[in-house]
Scaffold this motif. Sequence first.
Motif, PDB file in Angstrom:
ATOM      1  N   VAL A   1      40.281  38.479  36.783  1.00 39.91           N
ATOM      2  CA  VAL A   1      39.579  37.456  37.562  1.00 39.91           C
ATOM      3  C   VAL A   1      38.111  37.402  37.149  1.00 39.91           C
ATOM      4  O   VAL A   1      37.587  38.337  36.562  1.00 39.91           O
ATOM      5  CB  VAL A   1      39.653  37.754  39.087  1.00 39.91           C
ATOM      6  CG1 VAL A   1      41.075  37.709  39.586  1.00 39.91           C
ATOM      7  CG2 VAL A   1      39.014  39.084  39.419  1.00 39.91           C
TER       8      VAL A   1
ATOM      9  N   SER B   1      38.650  40.507  53.149  1.00 41.01           N
ATOM     10  CA  SER B   1      39.759  39.609  52.837  1.00 41.01           C
ATOM     11  C   SER B   1      39.453  38.696  51.649  1.00 41.01           C
ATOM     12  O   SER B   1      40.350  38.319  50.924  1.00 41.01           O
ATOM     13  CB  SER B   1      40.139  38.776  54.055  1.00 41.01           C
ATOM     14  OG  SER B   1      39.077  37.908  54.385  1.00 41.01           O
ATOM     15  N   LYS B   2      38.200  38.376  51.427  1.00 43.20           N
ATOM     16  CA  LYS B   2      37.842  37.505  50.307  1.00 43.20           C
ATOM     17  C   LYS B   2      37.705  38.278  48.998  1.00 43.20           C
ATOM     18  O   LYS B   2      37.644  37.680  47.926  1.00 43.20           O
ATOM     19  CB  LYS B   2      36.552  36.747  50.608  1.00 43.20           C
ATOM     20  CG  LYS B   2      35.335  37.646  50.729  1.00 43.20           C
ATOM     21  CD  LYS B   2      34.084  36.870  51.020  1.00 43.20           C
ATOM     22  CE  LYS B   2      32.905  37.835  51.148  1.00 43.20           C
ATOM     23  NZ  LYS B   2      31.661  37.151  51.338  1.00 43.20           N
TER      24      LYS B   2
ATOM     25  N   SER C   1      39.498  42.596  33.133  1.00 44.38           N
ATOM     26  CA  SER C   1      39.495  41.866  34.393  1.00 44.38           C
ATOM     27  C   SER C   1      40.468  40.703  34.327  1.00 44.38           C
ATOM     28  O   SER C   1      40.524  39.985  33.335  1.00 44.38           O
ATOM     29  CB  SER C   1      38.093  41.349  34.696  1.00 44.38           C
ATOM     30  OG  SER C   1      38.113  40.568  35.865  1.00 44.38           O
TER      31      SER C   1
ATOM     32  N   LEU D   1      36.328  46.420  43.467  1.00 46.59           N
ATOM     33  CA  LEU D   1      36.398  45.282  44.390  1.00 46.59           C
ATOM     34  C   LEU D   1      35.545  44.184  43.782  1.00 46.59           C
ATOM     35  O   LEU D   1      34.383  44.422  43.435  1.00 46.59           O
ATOM     36  CB  LEU D   1      35.880  45.642  45.781  1.00 46.59           C
ATOM     37  CG  LEU D   1      36.734  46.610  46.602  1.00 46.59           C
ATOM     38  CD1 LEU D   1      36.081  46.892  47.952  1.00 46.59           C
ATOM     39  CD2 LEU D   1      38.129  46.063  46.817  1.00 46.59           C
TER      40      LEU D   1
ATOM     41  N   ILE E   1      38.812  40.706  45.853  1.00 47.13           N
ATOM     42  CA  ILE E   1      40.002  40.983  45.060  1.00 47.13           C
ATOM     43  C   ILE E   1      39.915  42.425  44.578  1.00 47.13           C
ATOM     44  O   ILE E   1      38.875  42.861  44.081  1.00 47.13           O
ATOM     45  CB  ILE E   1      40.099  40.016  43.861  1.00 47.13           C
ATOM     46  CG1 ILE E   1      40.286  38.597  44.375  1.00 47.13           C
ATOM     47  CG2 ILE E   1      41.216  40.431  42.918  1.00 47.13           C
ATOM     48  CD1 ILE E   1      40.239  37.546  43.301  1.00 47.13           C
ATOM     49  N   THR E   2      41.007  43.153  44.741  1.00 46.47           N
ATOM     50  CA  THR E   2      41.058  44.542  44.320  1.00 46.47           C
ATOM     51  C   THR E   2      41.695  44.613  42.940  1.00 46.47           C
ATOM     52  O   THR E   2      42.790  44.105  42.730  1.00 46.47           O
ATOM     53  CB  THR E   2      41.885  45.387  45.309  1.00 46.47           C
ATOM     54  OG1 THR E   2      41.315  45.250  46.612  1.00 46.47           O
ATOM     55  CG2 THR E   2      41.895  46.847  44.910  1.00 46.47           C
ATOM     56  N   ILE E   3      40.993  45.240  42.011  1.00 50.76           N
ATOM     57  CA  ILE E   3      41.549  45.472  40.674  1.00 50.76           C
ATOM     58  C   ILE E   3      42.080  46.893  40.684  1.00 50.76           C
ATOM     59  O   ILE E   3      41.342  47.845  40.985  1.00 50.76           O
ATOM     60  CB  ILE E   3      40.494  45.268  39.576  1.00 50.76           C
ATOM     61  CG1 ILE E   3      40.037  43.809  39.597  1.00 50.76           C
ATOM     62  CG2 ILE E   3      41.040  45.669  38.217  1.00 50.76           C
ATOM     63  CD1 ILE E   3      38.919  43.481  38.647  1.00 50.76           C
TER      64      ILE E   3
ATOM     65  N   GLU F   1      36.913  36.635  33.339  1.00 50.21           N
ATOM     66  CA  GLU F   1      38.285  37.018  33.062  1.00 50.21           C
ATOM     67  C   GLU F   1      38.377  37.507  31.613  1.00 50.21           C
ATOM     68  O   GLU F   1      37.859  36.875  30.698  1.00 50.21           O
ATOM     69  CB  GLU F   1      39.208  35.819  33.272  1.00 50.21           C
ATOM     70  CG  GLU F   1      40.665  36.147  33.175  1.00 50.21           C
ATOM     71  CD  GLU F   1      41.553  34.974  33.534  1.00 50.21           C
ATOM     72  OE1 GLU F   1      42.663  34.912  32.993  1.00 50.21           O
ATOM     73  OE2 GLU F   1      41.119  34.131  34.341  1.00 50.21           O
TER      74      GLU F   1
ATOM     75  N   ASP G   1      34.227  40.072  44.123  1.00 52.20           N
ATOM     76  CA  ASP G   1      34.065  38.861  44.934  1.00 52.20           C
ATOM     77  C   ASP G   1      34.217  37.667  43.995  1.00 52.20           C
ATOM     78  O   ASP G   1      33.339  37.447  43.147  1.00 52.20           O
ATOM     79  CB  ASP G   1      32.711  38.860  45.613  1.00 52.20           C
ATOM     80  CG  ASP G   1      32.527  37.688  46.553  1.00 52.20           C
ATOM     81  OD1 ASP G   1      33.435  36.832  46.653  1.00 52.20           O
ATOM     82  OD2 ASP G   1      31.450  37.614  47.196  1.00 52.20           O
ATOM     83  N   PRO G   2      35.316  36.889  44.124  1.00 46.07           N
ATOM     84  CA  PRO G   2      35.532  35.792  43.192  1.00 46.07           C
ATOM     85  C   PRO G   2      34.659  34.568  43.446  1.00 46.07           C
ATOM     86  O   PRO G   2      34.642  33.656  42.625  1.00 46.07           O
ATOM     87  CB  PRO G   2      37.008  35.446  43.414  1.00 46.07           C
ATOM     88  CG  PRO G   2      37.274  35.843  44.819  1.00 46.07           C
ATOM     89  CD  PRO G   2      36.396  37.028  45.082  1.00 46.07           C
TER      90      PRO G   2
END
Length: 158
Positions: A131, A78-79, A129, A154, A81-83, A111, A156-157
Amino acid sequence: MDIKEIQNLIKFVAKSGASEVKLEMDDIKITIKTGSDPETTAVHYAPVAPQMPQVQAAPVAEAQPVAKAAAPAAEENSKLITIKSPIIGTFYRKPSPDKPLFVEVGQTIAEGDVLCIIEAMKLFNEIESEVSGKVVKILVDDSSPVEFDQPLFLVDPS
């Protein structure tokens, strides 16, 4: 018809719930088939002889419930982020065969960093990217075909 119009058509068909759509225009013929799995969408694009535009939509299939992943795995992802792929094409992890990879698993990205290239209709599109974070997983093999909106990385931010 340009790639942006085709992408919008694919999104529309996916949201409409139609199982198959055929579109014939002056110079192209497009067939979009969707399966019960939202990740399964096939697109066939071919030039044709000039004709009048025709659109056919197949009957909508009943929605099948999708099996959910286990709760612990969902919380873990859940944490992240999918690009996703913004276009249909061929995925490349490096700018040319003799150059190093754009990104590796575990690498920190910012980013705007170029993550990969997707070749579509002889055009090489750099995918940047949106993010900042750390690359956790690369979901596609080098030189593999990718679909529109297919998950590629995937991140992780945190």
